[in-house]
Design an enzyme around this catalytic site. Structure first.
Site, PDB file in Angstrom:
ATOM      1  N   TYR A 156      11.031 129.844 142.551  1.00  0.00           N
ATOM      2  CA  TYR A 156      12.087 129.286 141.691  1.00  0.00           C
ATOM      3  C   TYR A 156      11.729 129.492 140.213  1.00  0.00           C
ATOM      4  O   TYR A 156      12.535 129.974 139.425  1.00  0.00           O
ATOM      5  CB  TYR A 156      12.268 127.803 142.012  1.00  0.00           C
ATOM      6  CG  TYR A 156      13.374 127.128 141.233  1.00  0.00           C
ATOM      7  CD1 TYR A 156      14.717 127.348 141.579  1.00  0.00           C
ATOM      8  CD2 TYR A 156      13.108 126.282 140.162  1.00  0.00           C
ATOM      9  CE1 TYR A 156      15.745 126.736 140.872  1.00  0.00           C
ATOM     10  CE2 TYR A 156      14.128 125.671 139.449  1.00  0.00           C
ATOM     11  CZ  TYR A 156      15.442 125.889 139.811  1.00  0.00           C
ATOM     12  OH  TYR A 156      16.470 125.291 139.105  1.00  0.00           O
ATOM     13  N   LYS A 160      13.698 131.697 137.327  1.00  0.00           N
ATOM     14  CA  LYS A 160      14.254 131.082 136.114  1.00  0.00           C
ATOM     15  C   LYS A 160      13.605 131.657 134.852  1.00  0.00           C
ATOM     16  O   LYS A 160      14.248 131.778 133.808  1.00  0.00           O
ATOM     17  CB  LYS A 160      14.111 129.562 136.179  1.00  0.00           C
ATOM     18  CG  LYS A 160      14.967 128.922 137.282  1.00  0.00           C
ATOM     19  CD  LYS A 160      16.452 129.187 137.084  1.00  0.00           C
ATOM     20  CE  LYS A 160      17.319 128.528 138.143  1.00  0.00           C
ATOM     21  NZ  LYS A 160      18.754 128.740 137.939  1.00  0.00           N
TER      22      LYS A 160
HETATM   23  N1  LIG Z   1      19.869 119.919 139.435  1.00  0.00           N
HETATM   24  C1  LIG Z   1      18.852 120.171 138.650  1.00  0.00           C
HETATM   25  O1  LIG Z   1      17.970 119.324 138.440  1.00  0.00           O
HETATM   26  C2  LIG Z   1      18.761 121.515 137.967  1.00  0.00           C
HETATM   27  C3  LIG Z   1      17.896 121.634 136.872  1.00  0.00           C
HETATM   28  C4  LIG Z   1      17.799 122.855 136.221  1.00  0.00           C
HETATM   29  C5  LIG Z   1      18.555 123.933 136.657  1.00  0.00           C
HETATM   30  N2  LIG Z   1      19.379 123.796 137.720  1.00  0.00           N
HETATM   31  C6  LIG Z   1      20.158 124.967 138.128  1.00  0.00           C
HETATM   32  O2  LIG Z   1      21.530 124.660 138.048  1.00  0.00           O
HETATM   33  C7  LIG Z   1      22.266 125.496 138.929  1.00  0.00           C
HETATM   34  C8  LIG Z   1      23.194 124.631 139.757  1.00  0.00           C
HETATM   35  O3  LIG Z   1      22.406 123.737 140.479  1.00  0.00           O
HETATM   36  P1  LIG Z   1      22.925 122.316 140.976  1.00  0.00           P
HETATM   37  O4  LIG Z   1      21.876 121.347 140.629  1.00  0.00           O
HETATM   38  O5  LIG Z   1      24.321 122.091 140.540  1.00  0.00           O
HETATM   39  O6  LIG Z   1      22.833 122.576 142.549  1.00  0.00           O
HETATM   40  P2  LIG Z   1      23.846 122.290 143.739  1.00  0.00           P
HETATM   41  O7  LIG Z   1      23.045 122.559 144.956  1.00  0.00           O
HETATM   42  O8  LIG Z   1      24.508 120.973 143.564  1.00  0.00           O
HETATM   43  O9  LIG Z   1      24.951 123.422 143.545  1.00  0.00           O
HETATM   44  C9  LIG Z   1      24.662 124.775 143.736  1.00  0.00           C
HETATM   45  C10 LIG Z   1      25.933 125.468 144.166  1.00  0.00           C
HETATM   46  O10 LIG Z   1      25.635 126.860 144.332  1.00  0.00           O
HETATM   47  C11 LIG Z   1      26.266 127.307 145.514  1.00  0.00           C
HETATM   48  N3  LIG Z   1      25.587 128.483 146.036  1.00  0.00           N
HETATM   49  C12 LIG Z   1      24.365 128.541 146.646  1.00  0.00           C
HETATM   50  N4  LIG Z   1      24.108 129.796 147.046  1.00  0.00           N
HETATM   51  C13 LIG Z   1      25.177 130.544 146.671  1.00  0.00           C
HETATM   52  C14 LIG Z   1      25.516 131.921 146.812  1.00  0.00           C
HETATM   53  N5  LIG Z   1      24.700 132.780 147.431  1.00  0.00           N
HETATM   54  N6  LIG Z   1      26.696 132.353 146.303  1.00  0.00           N
HETATM   55  C15 LIG Z   1      27.532 131.492 145.700  1.00  0.00           C
HETATM   56  N7  LIG Z   1      27.285 130.188 145.539  1.00  0.00           N
HETATM   57  C16 LIG Z   1      26.121 129.722 146.032  1.00  0.00           C
HETATM   58  C17 LIG Z   1      26.181 126.119 146.466  1.00  0.00           C
HETATM   59  O11 LIG Z   1      27.114 126.210 147.524  1.00  0.00           O
HETATM   60  C18 LIG Z   1      26.448 124.957 145.522  1.00  0.00           C
HETATM   61  O12 LIG Z   1      27.823 124.658 145.418  1.00  0.00           O
HETATM   62  C19 LIG Z   1      21.225 126.266 139.735  1.00  0.00           C
HETATM   63  O13 LIG Z   1      21.072 127.557 139.186  1.00  0.00           O
HETATM   64  C20 LIG Z   1      19.955 125.453 139.544  1.00  0.00           C
HETATM   65  O14 LIG Z   1      18.806 126.220 139.670  1.00  0.00           O
HETATM   66  C21 LIG Z   1      19.511 122.609 138.378  1.00  0.00           C
END
Ligand SMILES: NC(=O)c1ccc[n+]([C@@H]2O[C@H](COP(=O)([O-])OP(=O)(O)OC[C@H]3O[C@@H](n4cnc5c(N)ncnc54)[C@H](O)[C@@H]3O)[C@@H](O)[C@H]2O)c1
Length: 251
Positions: A156, A160
């Site tokens: 991961y 990133k």
């Molecule tokens: N939640 C956190 O703490 C956090 C922190 C930093 C960065 N992020 C990043 O934010 C982004 C969104 O994360 P989130 O927390 O909303 O997660 P989440 O799991 O709530 O949402 C992720 C979404 O991506 C979709 N997805 C997964 N694989 C996919 C694919 N192959 N094609 C299309 N869609 C796909 C899922 O169905 C889901 O709706 C990610 O890139 C994650 O790495 C999250």
């Protein structure tokens, strides 16, 4: 200020979490929104929220970002429907934390396919359209985990960190065309991706103690950062990573 009236924005991973909040932020600023997510995943909640926020049009599309043909088909469908594509928010992501000793080649490849490769080829697909328009905004969801180490999350963190380098390289190549390329890098947000770990009575408070502001980021605050970078006012900002981390990385 930061108006997106008349713009069309594609958002990946938009069914829930940060992607949904990014869609709502764009809609609030007046953009038409194309929420996309995996085939079979409902985007109804996102569509409703975008409409309630004032989006002129919401055009949901099923698209797995690891499916190259689906990327081409979706971009073509959006271009056919609206005639232009102004903003790409490449946000879909996955994270399966585990000790380095347990990471399999399959898990490594899956992280890279979803978190970075999909975003690259989507950017590649929209770039000719944006170049022809003389402007465009490409914004990736990074993470503080691309800047500082997180425990048991080597693939991961690598994806990133890679997004930050990739965005800089794309920003450099496309700067003369009017396309800007940036990264929004959030700290922990209480979404499906992180909820289980953050609700752990030991892990959650330990992570909270790393954030000087004293709370996790709200998805809407990540959406606001996207809306800003998508706006005309941000035309001179490219190749940058905007950390929305409550100060995690300042100490
Ligand atoms: N939640 C956190 O703490 C956090 C922190 C930093 C960065 N992020 C990043 O934010 C982004 C969104 O994360 P989130 O927390 O909303 O997660 P989440 O799991 O709530 O949402 C992720 C979404 O991506 C979709 N997805 C997964 N694989 C996919 C694919 N192959 N094609 C299309 N869609 C796909 C899922 O169905 C889901 O709706 C990610 O890139 C994650 O790495 C999250």
């Amino acid at each position: 200020m930061f108006e997106l009236t008349g713009k069309v924005a594609i958002v990946t991973g938009a069914a829930t979490g940060l992607g949904q909040a990014i869609c709502v932020a764009f809609a609030t600023q007046g953009a038409s929104v194309v929420p996309t997510d995996l085939p079979g995943v409902s985007m109804d909640a996102t569509v409703e929220k975008c409409k309630a926020a004032g989006a002129p049009e919401v055009f949901p599309q099923a698209m797995n970002v690891t499916d190259h043909a689906a990327i081409q088909a979706t971009v073509a469908a959006v271009k056919d429907h609206f005639g232009h594509i102004d903003i790409l928010a490449s946000n879909a992501g996955m994270n399966k934390p585990m000790p380095a000793e347990d990471v399999t080649p399959e898990s490594w490849d899956a992280h890279f396919a979803v978190n970075i490769k999909g975003g690259f080829f989507l950017a590649q697909a929209v770039a000719p359209i944006m170049k022809a328009q003389g402007k465009g905004r490409i914004i990736f969801t990074g993470s503080q985990a691309g800047v500082v180490a997180r425990d048991n999350q080597q693939p991961y963190c690598a994806t990133k960190g890679g997004i930050i380098s990739m965005a800089r390289a794309l920003a450099y190549d496309w700067a003369p065309t009017g396309i800007t390329v940036n990264v929004v890098a959030p700290t922990f947000a209480m979404t499906d991706l992180a909820r289980k770990r953050l609700e752990d009575p030991v892990y959650g408070p330990k992570m909270l103690a790393m954030i000087p502001v004293g709370r996790f980021v709200e998805p809407s605050e990540v959406g606001s950062a996207f809306a800003f970078l998508a706006s005309e006012e941000a035309a001179m900002i490219t190749g940058q990573t905007l950390l929305v981390d409550g100060g995690w990385t300042i100490w």
